[in-house]
Write a protein that holds these residues in place. Sequence first.
Motif, mmCIF file in Angstrom:
data_model
loop_
_atom_site.group_PDB
_atom_site.id
_atom_site.type_symbol
_atom_site.label_atom_id
_atom_site.label_comp_id
_atom_site.label_asym_id
_atom_site.label_seq_id
_atom_site.Cartn_x
_atom_site.Cartn_y
_atom_site.Cartn_z
ATOM 1 N N ALA A 37 -1.758 3.580 -13.773
ATOM 2 C CA ALA A 37 -1.787 2.543 -12.899
ATOM 3 C C ALA A 37 -1.236 0.849 -13.204
ATOM 4 N N SER A 38 -0.830 0.866 -14.319
ATOM 5 C CA SER A 38 0.628 -0.326 -14.502
ATOM 6 C C SER A 38 1.703 -1.036 -13.714
ATOM 7 N N ALA A 39 2.361 0.410 -12.735
ATOM 8 C CA ALA A 39 2.815 -0.370 -11.873
ATOM 9 C C ALA A 39 1.858 -0.477 -9.900
ATOM 10 N N VAL A 40 1.025 0.125 -10.377
ATOM 11 C CA VAL A 40 0.149 0.043 -8.998
ATOM 12 C C VAL A 40 -1.275 -0.505 -8.522
ATOM 13 N N VAL A 41 -1.678 -0.949 -7.946
ATOM 14 C CA VAL A 41 -2.820 -1.867 -7.723
ATOM 15 C C VAL A 41 -3.299 -1.531 -6.685
ATOM 16 N N THR A 42 -4.286 -1.238 -6.595
ATOM 17 C CA THR A 42 -5.229 -0.283 -5.297
ATOM 18 C C THR A 42 -7.071 -0.863 -5.603
ATOM 19 N N THR A 43 -6.884 -1.636 -3.885
ATOM 20 C CA THR A 43 -7.738 -2.092 -3.352
ATOM 21 C C THR A 43 -8.593 -1.918 -2.000
ATOM 22 N N PRO A 44 -9.194 -2.146 -2.066
ATOM 23 C CA PRO A 44 -10.524 -1.416 -0.530
ATOM 24 C C PRO A 44 -9.235 -1.594 0.406
ATOM 25 N N LEU A 68 7.742 -5.445 -4.165
ATOM 26 C CA LEU A 68 6.741 -5.034 -4.141
ATOM 27 C C LEU A 68 6.241 -4.625 -2.844
ATOM 28 N N GLN A 69 5.481 -3.036 -2.898
ATOM 29 C CA GLN A 69 6.028 -2.163 -1.965
ATOM 30 C C GLN A 69 4.051 -2.846 -1.570
ATOM 31 N N ILE A 70 3.266 -2.503 -0.417
ATOM 32 C CA ILE A 70 2.696 -2.431 -0.045
ATOM 33 C C ILE A 70 2.276 -2.252 1.261
ATOM 34 N N THR A 71 0.951 -1.043 1.052
ATOM 35 C CA THR A 71 0.731 -0.124 1.952
ATOM 36 C C THR A 71 -0.773 -1.239 2.413
ATOM 37 N N HIS A 72 -1.089 -1.153 3.758
ATOM 38 C CA HIS A 72 -2.173 -1.535 3.755
ATOM 39 C C HIS A 72 -3.419 -0.445 4.639
ATOM 40 N N GLN A 73 -4.614 -0.790 4.890
ATOM 41 C CA GLN A 73 -5.442 0.133 5.506
ATOM 42 C C GLN A 73 -5.386 -0.384 6.996
#
Length: 728
Positions: A37-44, A68-73
């Motif tokens: 979890a330290s390198a990844v943050v997941t939100t809704p 910072l790699q961001i994957t959007h819903q």
Amino acid sequence: MFHRPPSLLAKAILFIAFLLAGAGSWAQLPTKSASAASAVVTTPHVRAELIAHAPQGIEPGQPLWLGLQITHQPEWHTYWKNPGDSGLPIEMAWTLPAGLDAGEIAWPLPKKIPIGTLANYGYEGTVLLPVPVTVASSFAPKVLSGDATVRLHATWLVCRKECIPEEGDFTLTIPARSTTAMHGAAFDAALAAQPKPVETQDSQARIEGNALQLSVHGLPEALRGKALELFPETPEVIENAAAWTQAWKGAVWTAEVPLSAQRSNSPDPMPVVLAADGQGYRAELKVAGAWPTVAAAATVSPALEAALKANAAAAPPSATTTAAPTATLVAALLGALLGGLILNLMPCVFPVLAIKVVGFAQHAQDRRAHRLSGIAYTAGVVLSFVALGGLMLGLRAAGEAIGWGFQLQSPAVVAGLAALFTLIALNLAGVFEFGHFLPSSVASLQARHPVADSFLTGVLAVAVASPCTAPFMGASLGLTATLPGPQALAVFAALGLGLALPYLAAAFVPAVARALPRPGAWMDTLRKFMAFPMLATVVWLVWVLGQQSGIDGAGALLILLVALGMVAWALSLAGTARRFMAPVSVLALALLAWTFAPHITNLAAAPAAQATAGSTAQWQAWTPGAAEQLVASGRPVFVDFTAAWCVTCQYNKKTTLADAGVQADFAAKNVALLRADWTRRDPAITAALAQLGRSGVPVYVLHAPGKAPVGFSEILGERELRAAGAGM
């Protein structure tokens, strides 16, 4: 004279490997010692991951990138350095070891996102924001580990129609003296997406009343005559959503852009990005004339600030789970039970049948032993499914974007299973017997503990069955992501019960036991024959690894499997031959493992989607938002969510999807074919599956303009596919 099936030792090895399967999947994470979890943050709304690229290690003068790699819903977006009419740019605060200095974000080219009468600039789908890091000569890694630990606190605003302020703390440990290049392709793509500088000696922005007259020299000749997109880097200067005009005067691009009535900045020079065909060009324009008086500076309007606070208070901190209605839960349990039953017919489970058939035949005349064996096997299957399901749910709760079959997304786990099945195949074929080189007290464990042996056979069945899927399983396993823990684990238990049910029924029905042939010489023949399905499974696992680590990884695994076979053979020798060959073979295996093991776990660049073998239909690689864009243009889209380790996926690919009639229908309807390859961990694909209510592959979806998406069964049928196409 017949031999027993593989001993307790072989199954104990699997049991340990199975328990570590989830941990093995973490090997793909970019950290060495930090938690998942330290390198990844997941939100809704997004999944954000801190990644690094240091192909020569952390050395002065060598490239070092953080990102910072961001994957959007779907439908959500974050913002560029100039967010446009609303929004806020992403901000990063670094905590780095002494001797490391982070630069500014190397912003990739954004897209214009119209929202009502406004226009914003930002990112959808998956984006990587790279940051260059300068390494000083004074940098010194940690004394004991030789690592460097970097920390990041990032804040971002994610919006659809509503806006949610979010933040995350990230920690990443990077080896200082070895290569970190797993995400090299992502960094290369992000840097290639940066706007290219343009010589601007004669370019300018002239102020004419309430408009800017832009003239840009030095643009590539290939752009001449094309309409360009305009992205001003300085916010609150122009009317972002207003209509504006542009023209080419020979080699000079010109435009007239209205100034914002609420302008609060007066840049000089004025940096702008011009774009066409997905490539941007950056120019700094000299400003001619005097800027009009600026409006009062403002940060966030009172209305937007109030809305952000309200959204932040109302937004849940993470995805929530609610108890399912009784009817829904019962349907999920029945679906999982039926799916488990059908798993017995899947080819990936077939090699385990050798062990179980021989074991049943041995106890055919001993009803008590037969029942105990069936109960123990069932317990092994059910508890293993519950443990694997609990591990998956736990990793999801910790921020990992994973789904069912996640353990085979790890090259280390695939290689470990290949080694295990190689040993079992050699044992079945009679190349060696565990009793020849183990102490008698260990070699006789199977005979003294048949219940434990049956339990571990159940564990073995789950290890190979879990990546397979079957009808009724997809929706049930997808539902587990939204259920409370106890209900979700009940679904996994029902799946295990379905897999074990035929053996449990056979154990308690005397007629089945009497129908089995008596023990005899036929069992030795069957035992040796069943070595071939085991070896076929090894071939499949090597192919799966080749999809993950490339041809070098597959070759390295084959070398190690040959060396492992030599060790097994050498340890079965006797006398002087064993005393000489055993240490030599073990040493050779150790040296080869030290040399070639890194090739196995080194992920190769993701292969582009290819045409199905023997077909004329051209498949394209799936990307977030691609299906929606194609449908918006009026074209239907068929998406194949697949993985190399999914046997059902490969069967459908070679049969229904390769059918000439299906291909002709696709071509006649101008259907775009997208393939989402989940062989390796891909959070964007995981998020897309979750949106469809699924937790594993295969999944097939047909999108058509103006119609709801149509899903298909896991065992894809030609009739249902062509019927759906005919209705478009």
